[in-house]
Design an enzyme around this catalytic site. Structure first.
Site, PDB file in Angstrom:
ATOM      1  N   HIS A  81       0.819  -1.217   0.000  1.00 30.62           N
ATOM      2  CA  HIS A  81       0.000   0.000   0.000  1.00 30.62           C
ATOM      3  C   HIS A  81       0.855   1.270   0.000  1.00 30.62           C
ATOM      4  O   HIS A  81       0.354   2.346  -0.319  1.00 30.62           O
ATOM      5  CB  HIS A  81      -0.990  -0.005   1.176  1.00 30.62           C
ATOM      6  CG  HIS A  81      -0.383   0.275   2.517  1.00 30.62           C
ATOM      7  ND1 HIS A  81      -0.066  -0.717   3.422  1.00 30.62           N
ATOM      8  CD2 HIS A  81      -0.052   1.438   3.133  1.00 30.62           C
ATOM      9  CE1 HIS A  81       0.419  -0.179   4.525  1.00 30.62           C
ATOM     10  NE2 HIS A  81       0.446   1.134   4.375  1.00 30.62           N
ATOM     11  N   ASP A  89       0.193  -7.606   1.437  1.00 29.43           N
ATOM     12  CA  ASP A  89       0.625  -6.212   1.571  1.00 29.43           C
ATOM     13  C   ASP A  89       2.149  -6.106   1.635  1.00 29.43           C
ATOM     14  O   ASP A  89       2.694  -5.315   2.404  1.00 29.43           O
ATOM     15  CB  ASP A  89      -0.010  -5.556   2.801  1.00 29.43           C
ATOM     16  CG  ASP A  89      -0.004  -4.030   2.689  1.00 29.43           C
ATOM     17  OD1 ASP A  89       0.295  -3.508   1.595  1.00 29.43           O
ATOM     18  OD2 ASP A  89      -0.277  -3.356   3.695  1.00 29.43           O
ATOM     19  N   SER A 140       4.694   2.551   7.906  1.00 34.48           N
ATOM     20  CA  SER A 140       4.346   1.391   7.084  1.00 34.48           C
ATOM     21  C   SER A 140       5.517   0.980   6.201  1.00 34.48           C
ATOM     22  O   SER A 140       6.106   1.806   5.506  1.00 34.48           O
ATOM     23  CB  SER A 140       3.141   1.712   6.204  1.00 34.48           C
ATOM     24  OG  SER A 140       1.979   1.849   6.972  1.00 34.48           O
TER      25      SER A 140
END
Length: 454
Positions: free
Chosen positions: A111, A141, A215
């Protein structure tokens, strides 16, 4: 008095010699030598270390980590206006990444880099590189990038199976564009299922402060080994409240090496459908509260060939304890097709052990009707008295999940016969969006039906 002093000196000397002997002969034997995990090492790995005590110094691990964690900037080309043909570069978002080899391979979250036309990577020394996307796995992911550089600082993969609840960890990343940020916490839980449509479903939970921008960054132990990729937080505000989640390093490493070697992710399966033993109703008469109850065994699967039956309760995979379904999913997610896994079960109160060869998980999602299908085995086709078709594995929407179509065979789409998921993919690629779609089914009872979605 002299005799007492002599006894005292002898006692002290004996204590010193005993302590020295313990350190010399006992302490060195306390190092765990990890058995081969079955994952070939195409990336630097340290699989033998155990967590150390809470008195350890974090500075060495922090210094190693900040130089191996990068700032990833996602840039996309967009039109200036709906009525203009001119374009401009716009920053879509930022995140973090972890250098995992000296020649510039970087793992991050999918993402973070999704829909990017350009990816800029900034090292801790402020050097900038343009990155190439080697491969992605949206369901996990995880994405793999590559920059053209050499002799880079990198983090070796640690063994996330060895991580322990209460162990100190560091989260390293770039929250809120604050580069090279290190926070500390402990592992709060393992095998955490977040209820996501993911190939992982078995996250490491930590209370190290993780915020937007973290992230794709590193979760490391105090030995400076990568044990997770920080992926998600649970928060009503969107910022840190004490719950952060990371993809375990064993799973991330396997995905990365699949992308390098095969170009896609090779997913192995046991071939069972199960439920946590603790969630079974009383009429099952299962007294075991930890483990996975085998509800169904796929015909022709590795589990079926090895002798696993419906009613077995899986308690261990190799040397890993299986308390709940996410434990099983997490461990199998670190393996590949044709890997052999030792499965320990309880059957009728007695322990049994089976060596199961994992089979390849091949599915196709028919998103237009909300169903996922896989190739049907010869035995399954014979049971339905059909010569061809694909099998429904699950519904992708709440409505389709309620239909409980698992095991139903699809023999035709738009009146075109299907023999495998490649046929399904080809038919769906050639049809016009928005057109009605007809699907011919054969139910587990052998009844033939036809439905039309408009």
């Amino acid at each position: 008095m002299k005799r007492f002093a002599s006894f005292l000196m002898i006692s002290v000397l004996s204590g010193v010699l005993t302590l020295a002997g313990y350190l010399l002969f006992i302490d060195e034997d306390n190092v765990l030598v990890e058995a081969n995990t079955g994952i070939p090492a195409y990336t630097p790995v340290k699989m033998n270390s155990l967590p150390t005590g809470t008195n350890a110094d974090f500075t060495e691990a922090a210094n190693e980590s900040v130089n191996a964690v990068v700032h990833v900037k996602n840039v996309a080309t967009v039109r200036r206006s709906p009525f203009s043909s001119s374009t401009t570069q716009a920053l879509q978002g930022t995140g973090s990444g972890v250098i995992i080899s000296p020649d510039g391979y970087i793992v991050t979250n999918n993402h973070v880099i999704q829909n990017a036309t350009q990816l800029q990577v900034t090292l801790n020394n402020n050097q900038n590189y343009m990155a190439e996307v080697i491969g992605t796995d949206p369901k996990s992911d995880i994405a793999l990038l590559k920059i053209d550089a050499e002799d880079l600082h990198y983090l070796p993969f640690g063994n996330s199976d060895n991580a322990q609840i209460g162990e100190w960890v560091l989260a390293v990343g770039n929250p809120f564009n604050l580069t090279s940020t290190v926070t500390a916490g402990i592992i709060s839980a393992k095998s955490r299922d977040l209820g996501m449509d993911s190939n992982i479903s078995s996250f490491i939970q930590t209370d190290a402060a993780v915020n937007p921008g973290n992230s794709g960054g590193a979760l490391v132990n105090i030995n400076g080994e990568l044990i997770g990729i920080n992926t998600a937080i649970t928060s009503q505000t969107g910022t840190y409240v004490g719950y952060a989640f990371a993809v375990p390093s064993n799973n991330a490493r396997k995905i990365v090496e699949d992308l390098i070697e095969y170009g896609d992710v090779q997913q192995g399966i046991l071939g069972i459908r199960g439920v946590q033993a603790a969630n079974l109703p009383g009429e099952y008469n299962i007294e075991i509260s930890e483990g996975v109850y085998v509800d169904q065994v796929e015909a022709g699967s590795g589990a079926a060939k090895a002798g696993i039956r419906s009613g077995d309760v899986i308690t261990r995979l190799d040397n890993v304890k299986i308390s709940k379904f996410s434990d099983l999913i997490g461990y199998i997610g670190s393996k590949r097709p044709d890997d052999v896994v030792t499965v320990q079960v309880i059957r009728d109160g007695d322990p049994k052990e089976f060596d199961v060869t994992l089979t390849k998980y091949e599915v196709y999602q028919i998103k237009a009707i909300g169903l996922e299908v896989t190739n049907a085995s010869t035995d399954e086709l014979k049971q339905r008295k059909v010569t061809h078709g694909v099998k429904i594995t699950r519904g992708l929407t709440p409505q389709m999940q309620n239909e409980q179509l698992y095991g139903t065979i699809i023999t035709a789409i738009d009146n075109i016969e299907v023999r495998d998921i490649k046929d399904v993919e080809k038919i769906m690629a050639q049809r016009s969006p928005g057109q009605p779609i007809s699907v011919t089914f054969v139910t587990p009872d052998g009844e033939k039906q036809k439905y039309v979605w408009r």
